[in-house]
Design a protein around this motif. Sequence first.
Motif, PDB file in Angstrom:
ATOM      1  N   ASP A   1      -4.444  -3.816   0.425  1.00 51.47           N
ATOM      2  CA  ASP A   1      -4.742  -3.137   1.613  1.00 51.47           C
ATOM      3  C   ASP A   1      -4.113  -3.471   2.511  1.00 51.47           C
ATOM      4  O   ASP A   1      -3.668  -4.816   3.126  1.00 51.47           O
TER       5      ASP A   1
ATOM      6  N   GLU B   1      -3.305   3.343   9.394  1.00 55.14           N
ATOM      7  CA  GLU B   1      -3.452   3.189   8.122  1.00 55.14           C
ATOM      8  C   GLU B   1      -3.440   4.565   7.202  1.00 55.14           C
ATOM      9  O   GLU B   1      -3.045   4.500   6.090  1.00 55.14           O
TER      10      GLU B   1
ATOM     11  N   PRO C   1       0.782  -1.284   0.138  1.00 51.43           N
ATOM     12  CA  PRO C   1      -0.315  -0.031  -0.072  1.00 51.43           C
ATOM     13  C   PRO C   1       0.886   1.121  -0.131  1.00 51.43           C
ATOM     14  O   PRO C   1       1.917   1.272   0.812  1.00 51.43           O
TER      15      PRO C   1
END
Length: 175
Positions: A145, A172, A135
């Motif tokens: 992801d 994230e 990612p």
Amino acid sequence: MPRITADRAGGVNVCAMLDTLAYAEIGPEMLADSDDGYNVLVGSLPGRMLTFGSYADHPDVYHAATDSTAAGRYQILSRYWPHYRAQLGLPDFGPLSQDRYAIQQFREQRALPLIQAGRFIDAIAAIRNIWASLPGAGYDQHEHDIDTLARAYEAAGGKFSGRSRDWYDEVEKRL
């Protein structure tokens, strides 16, 4: 599973990260249909595997559709292979040599201590410029992801630095 032992790799987390990279770069179906990805050429697809037959040296096969010579479990480019083969004293392009190459990439990106400490997200951020499937890599290729990769890492025996899965939502955003 990597061919290098956890002791030689620098720990269980390092082996788990190698498995995570193989999952990201090759995919579980092609890992199962090959020599665990070690003999896979770029451009392979499930049901349409492109492989090489000798581990004597990097196969240096150019795939025009992807404009790449990537090969092996970690999709190593042929232009970098001679340097690392000499630097690390690698005898061939076999599985153990490919594992050692990838670990050297971790080391050079300053990710090895992050991996060993279970700082998965930070390690991915440190190595994403090397592997297009991670990612935030930015190579205009499919990127996995972070949650999918974290599950692959955990399934491979990787341990996180004491943080819960809720931690992913927060970090994230950095990727």
